[in-house]
Write a protein that holds these residues in place. Structure first.
Motif, mmCIF file in Angstrom:
data_model
loop_
_atom_site.group_PDB
_atom_site.id
_atom_site.type_symbol
_atom_site.label_atom_id
_atom_site.label_comp_id
_atom_site.label_asym_id
_atom_site.label_seq_id
_atom_site.Cartn_x
_atom_site.Cartn_y
_atom_site.Cartn_z
ATOM 1 N N GLY A 14 0.893 -1.227 -0.196
ATOM 2 C CA GLY A 14 0.038 0.003 -0.231
ATOM 3 C C GLY A 14 0.704 1.222 0.025
ATOM 4 O O GLY A 14 0.449 2.395 -0.090
ATOM 5 N N ALA A 15 2.143 1.277 0.015
ATOM 6 C CA ALA A 15 3.091 2.435 0.069
ATOM 7 C C ALA A 15 4.397 2.095 -0.227
ATOM 8 O O ALA A 15 4.874 0.832 -0.320
ATOM 9 C CB ALA A 15 2.983 2.837 1.503
ATOM 10 N N THR A 16 5.241 2.954 -0.955
ATOM 11 C CA THR A 16 6.475 2.693 -1.390
ATOM 12 C C THR A 16 7.251 2.283 -0.238
ATOM 13 O O THR A 16 8.198 1.413 -0.537
ATOM 14 C CB THR A 16 7.325 3.810 -2.111
ATOM 15 N N GLY A 17 6.959 2.463 0.877
ATOM 16 C CA GLY A 17 7.924 2.359 2.062
ATOM 17 C C GLY A 17 7.640 1.042 2.400
ATOM 18 O O GLY A 17 8.717 0.223 3.201
ATOM 19 N N GLU A 18 6.804 0.186 2.133
ATOM 20 C CA GLU A 18 6.552 -1.323 2.072
ATOM 21 C C GLU A 18 7.283 -2.371 1.145
ATOM 22 O O GLU A 18 7.284 -3.196 1.359
ATOM 23 C CB GLU A 18 5.072 -1.549 2.207
ATOM 24 N N VAL A 19 7.540 -1.667 -0.004
ATOM 25 C CA VAL A 19 7.996 -2.418 -1.190
ATOM 26 C C VAL A 19 9.107 -3.337 -0.819
ATOM 27 O O VAL A 19 9.161 -4.601 -1.059
ATOM 28 C CB VAL A 19 8.442 -1.505 -2.230
ATOM 29 N N MET A 20 10.262 -2.889 -0.202
ATOM 30 C CA MET A 20 11.402 -3.890 -0.149
ATOM 31 C C MET A 20 10.990 -4.855 0.990
ATOM 32 O O MET A 20 11.536 -6.171 0.566
ATOM 33 C CB MET A 20 12.633 -2.957 0.451
ATOM 34 N N THR A 21 10.429 -4.453 2.017
ATOM 35 C CA THR A 21 10.163 -5.618 3.228
ATOM 36 C C THR A 21 9.135 -6.742 2.279
ATOM 37 O O THR A 21 9.481 -7.630 2.815
ATOM 38 C CB THR A 21 9.609 -5.012 4.397
ATOM 39 N N GLN A 22 8.202 -6.186 1.644
ATOM 40 C CA GLN A 22 7.295 -7.191 1.011
ATOM 41 C C GLN A 22 7.767 -8.006 -0.179
ATOM 42 O O GLN A 22 7.408 -9.145 -0.083
ATOM 43 C CB GLN A 22 5.948 -6.298 0.714
#
Length: 293
Positions: free
Chosen positions: A273-281
């Motif tokens: 739901g956000a660019t800040g979540e991309v790497m972890t997800q």
């Protein structure tokens, strides 16, 4: 105009320095079950290695667990499947545009692909128009792919991911890794049919860009439009409790339907739901795929 890929790589740099070196690359390398490999050498076992890769004879000789290390003898292809219709210009759960999250996710996966000597291709489009970019292993090509995703706007045609998926099923026969960049959609029979066909032939990862929450304390202020039809949103959701509850239940049922469909096809999924979540997800998605296979 700045480089979209450089912006992605700067965020990747920060993330990878917060984790053990090579973990993200290792998860990517494990995705291809059918990768053609030649034996290279041995190295010491470290926690997290596959038990099946232990060389038991060498381990018995040395008294130390040793892992067989291999090198790829052929390149692999990553095929990004994305609908670049107007839905990608909508607001995501975290308040950003969905296309910004798609650019980040594809940039991360594309960078890993190129770094491993593999190539990346794109199938995208809007409405009935489907465009295919051939597989190449250069950063210039990856930048072009990111530009295609970033070009989505409210002026784009309607989103029809099913058309992109059916195009892939009809035109791509070589086994490859498919990464589907998906809006939230309904698990109807046409989708089930094409996903069963694709999952029998390819490795598939499903990246869903989460919709903005329209009602309640977590509601995200958007552009005031239902971008699917360019009509005003149902603003009554904020004031009509029963209507909001019914909407939430319908959304939960739809999400469960897609989740069950992809699970039955053996496809690892993530929702971002956000660019800040991309790497972890993305890291977690690759890990789930490896463990499932």
């Amino acid at each position: 105009m700045g480089s979209l890929l450089m912006a992605v790589k700067s965020k990747m740099y920060i993330f990878t320095h917060r984790r053990a070196r090579g973990m993200l690359d290792g998860e990517y390398a494990s995705v291809f079950r059918g990768r053609s490999l030649d034996f290279d050498d041995l190295r010491n076992y470290v926690p997290g290695d596959e038990v099946r890769d232990i060389d038991w004879k060498a381990t018995a000789r040395t008294g130390t667990p040793l892992i067989k290390r291999y090198v790829a003898t052929r390149r692999q292809q990553l095929l990004i499947v994305a609908d670049t219709g107007r839905n990608l210009a909508a607001t995501a759960r975290g308040g950003e545009l969905k296309k910004d999250i798609a650019v980040m996710a594809v940039g991360v996966l594309g960078s890993l692909t190129i770094r491993h000597g593999d190539s990346v291709a794109l199938v995208h489009g809007a409405g009935e128009s489907t465009v295919a970019l051939p597989a190449k292993g250069t950063e210039t090509h990856l930048e072009s792919i990111l530009r295609c995703l970033d070009a989505a706007s409210l002026a784009s045609g309607p989103s029809r991911l099913i058309d992109r998926l059916e195009y892939v099923a009809a035109h791509y026969r070589q086994r490859m890794l498919l990464v589907v960049i998906a809006d939230e959609l309904v698990a109807d029979e046409p989708l089930a049919k094409v996903m069963r066909r694709l999952s029998a032939q390819h490795e598939i990862l499903w990246v869903q860009i989460a919709d903005a929450i329209l009602a309640g304390p977590e509601a995200v202020a958007g552009n005031g439009l239902d971008v699917a039809g360019l009509e005003p949103l149902l603003l009554l959701l904020d004031s009509e409790t029963e209507l909001a509850r019914g909407y939430a239940e319908a959304e939960a049922d739809r999400a469960r339907g897609v989740e069950n469909l992809l699970k039955n096809c053996g496809i690892a999924t993530t929702s971002i739901g956000a660019t800040g979540e991309v790497m972890t997800q993305i890291f977690a998605l690759l890990e789930r795929h490896r463990r499932a296979h």
